[in-house]
Scaffold this motif. Sequence first.
Motif, short mmCIF file in Angstrom:
data_model
loop_
_atom_site.label_atom_id
_atom_site.label_comp_id
_atom_site.label_asym_id
_atom_site.label_seq_id
_atom_site.Cartn_x
_atom_site.Cartn_y
_atom_site.Cartn_z
N GLY A 228 36.82 -3.71 36.30
CA GLY A 228 36.34 -2.83 37.52
C GLY A 228 36.62 -1.64 37.55
N ASP A 229 37.07 -1.01 36.11
CA ASP A 229 37.23 0.47 36.32
C ASP A 229 36.01 1.25 35.60
N PRO A 230 35.17 2.06 36.44
CA PRO A 230 33.85 2.56 36.07
C PRO A 230 34.26 3.63 34.98
N ALA A 231 35.20 4.32 34.82
CA ALA A 231 35.68 5.38 34.10
C ALA A 231 35.63 4.79 32.42
N ILE A 232 35.72 3.69 32.32
CA ILE A 232 35.63 2.99 30.87
C ILE A 232 34.36 3.05 30.40
N HIS A 233 33.91 3.81 29.43
CA HIS A 233 32.44 3.68 29.05
C HIS A 233 32.38 2.96 27.55
N ILE A 234 31.73 1.91 27.82
CA ILE A 234 31.64 1.34 26.47
C ILE A 234 30.03 1.55 25.90
N ARG A 235 29.64 2.18 25.12
CA ARG A 235 28.43 2.78 24.71
C ARG A 235 27.38 1.92 24.82
N GLU A 236 27.76 0.63 23.84
CA GLU A 236 26.39 -0.24 23.87
C GLU A 236 26.04 -1.07 25.12
N LEU A 237 27.15 -1.40 26.05
CA LEU A 237 27.11 -1.84 27.34
C LEU A 237 26.54 -0.90 28.31
N ALA A 238 27.13 0.42 28.48
CA ALA A 238 26.49 1.65 29.29
C ALA A 238 25.02 1.86 29.06
N ALA A 239 24.71 1.68 27.88
CA ALA A 239 23.20 2.05 27.67
C ALA A 239 22.36 0.87 28.09
N LEU A 240 22.88 -0.44 28.18
CA LEU A 240 21.71 -1.45 28.67
C LEU A 240 21.77 -1.54 30.18
N VAL A 241 22.93 -1.22 30.69
CA VAL A 241 23.02 -1.01 32.09
C VAL A 241 22.05 0.14 32.54
N ASP A 242 22.29 1.43 31.90
CA ASP A 242 21.40 2.30 32.27
C ASP A 242 19.83 2.01 31.96
N SER A 243 19.42 1.35 30.89
CA SER A 243 18.03 1.16 30.90
C SER A 243 17.76 -0.13 31.84
N LEU A 244 18.60 -0.98 32.24
CA LEU A 244 18.05 -1.78 33.45
C LEU A 244 17.79 -1.06 34.64
N ASP A 245 18.56 -0.08 34.79
CA ASP A 245 18.51 0.96 36.24
C ASP A 245 17.31 1.74 35.94
N GLY A 246 16.58 1.62 34.83
CA GLY A 246 15.32 2.58 34.65
C GLY A 246 15.68 3.99 33.96
N THR A 247 16.83 4.07 33.28
CA THR A 247 17.19 5.33 32.62
C THR A 247 17.12 4.93 31.50
N ARG A 248 16.38 6.24 30.87
CA ARG A 248 16.38 6.05 29.33
C ARG A 248 17.88 6.26 28.60
N PRO A 249 18.07 4.90 27.84
CA PRO A 249 19.23 4.85 27.36
C PRO A 249 19.79 6.21 26.25
N SER A 250 20.85 6.54 25.96
CA SER A 250 20.96 7.95 25.19
C SER A 250 21.38 7.23 23.67
N PRO A 251 21.96 6.29 23.33
CA PRO A 251 22.18 6.11 22.04
C PRO A 251 20.93 6.01 21.20
N CYS A 252 21.09 6.28 20.08
CA CYS A 252 19.66 6.08 19.28
C CYS A 252 19.41 4.80 18.94
N THR A 253 20.23 3.87 18.90
CA THR A 253 20.04 2.53 18.53
C THR A 253 18.98 1.87 19.71
N LEU A 254 19.05 2.30 21.11
CA LEU A 254 18.11 1.99 21.87
C LEU A 254 17.16 2.74 22.25
N ALA A 255 16.71 3.91 21.73
CA ALA A 255 15.87 4.73 22.30
C ALA A 255 14.46 4.57 21.76
#
Length: 373
Positions: A228-255
């Motif tokens: 439950g700590d939102p300050a922990i940012h795990i790149r691969e998971l954060a990117a998918l959460v962002d994409s599900l929210d409609g935000t373009r994911p930043s890592p090149c692997t999901l771009a």
Amino acid sequence: MTGIELIVKATRLCNLRCSYCYDWRAGPGNTMSFATLARLVARTLCHPDHHTVGFDWHGGEPTVLPLSFFAKALHLQARFRRPGQSIENSIQTNGTRITPQWARFLASNNFSVGISIDGPAALHDRYRIDAAGRPTLSRTLEGLRQLRDHGIDPGVGVVVDQATLNAGPAALFDFLVEHRIRVVGLNFVMPEALATSGIGNTDGRHYVDPDETARFLIGLYDQWRSHGDPAIHIRELAALVDSLDGTRPSPCTLAGRCFGIVFRIEPNGDIYHCDYFGEDPRYRWGNINTDDFSVVRASAALHERVATHARERDRMRLCEEFAVCHGWCPHVRSTSRQHHPGHRDDCCGLRQLITHIRENPPTGRTAGSAARA
């Protein structure tokens, strides 16, 4: 075109001998000359389409070079930078050679720093040993401390190999929490790019296939969500959460597109696509000593790869999660096709993970806020 990202192999020399690594070299000719460095900086910054430029200094181990190498690089950047042009420098290090002098230099010149740590000693020291065969975790954590003492809180790159899978995601997550590591990127081991022998890990290298990757990430996501700590940012998971929210994911692997944007520059000036395809000649676009980026982007080899990438992605468009993963990384697909018996051309392998995140949104979000992108 507004930006370019350069993975600069300033040297292939390294003081470690990580068992899963095929990036280091020994002997002469494995360090970038000043002439090549100068041409790289000039050709990059003078190109009219490059409004934002990222220099990501890699190796080998870049800190085996003297600080003067990077001081010269900064001087060249100042010399060739155009008005309004944005330049960012980052460095990826194993951390074992970080001294107060290095930390001061990186901090005073606003470098972003990534440090390679594979988890607790049972994992890190299993793979990441020095040239004499000695463990390195204690030296890496000392490098982390030096960076923090000078105001740098680096991101951490974790290589996930079979021992990590066996230990389970909780062991890795607990280590991250224990050492106050907030920004994490995961690199699931792959065979050497030129290892094209049959199905399976027949080349003797390490490999984590897409199905294993997804299962491990599901477990890690559950650990992160429960913590439950939102300050922990795990790149691969954060990117998918962002994409599900409609935000373009930043890592090149999901771009969904990376060709012509990300380049790897070898010590001799050879230009390849990113850092994943090794020295596969199909992904070599030219040499910075003779070719500017307009020539590079017009190369027949690059356009052939772009067309192949588009055809592969088209085969996945019927997948219900394509709008979230955008086909994932072309290198993951290529390697899976060669080495994974369960490879599928119509799915990148992340569907079960994406479904899990959709059905179990992060704390503080609702299922509605994680709508399909």
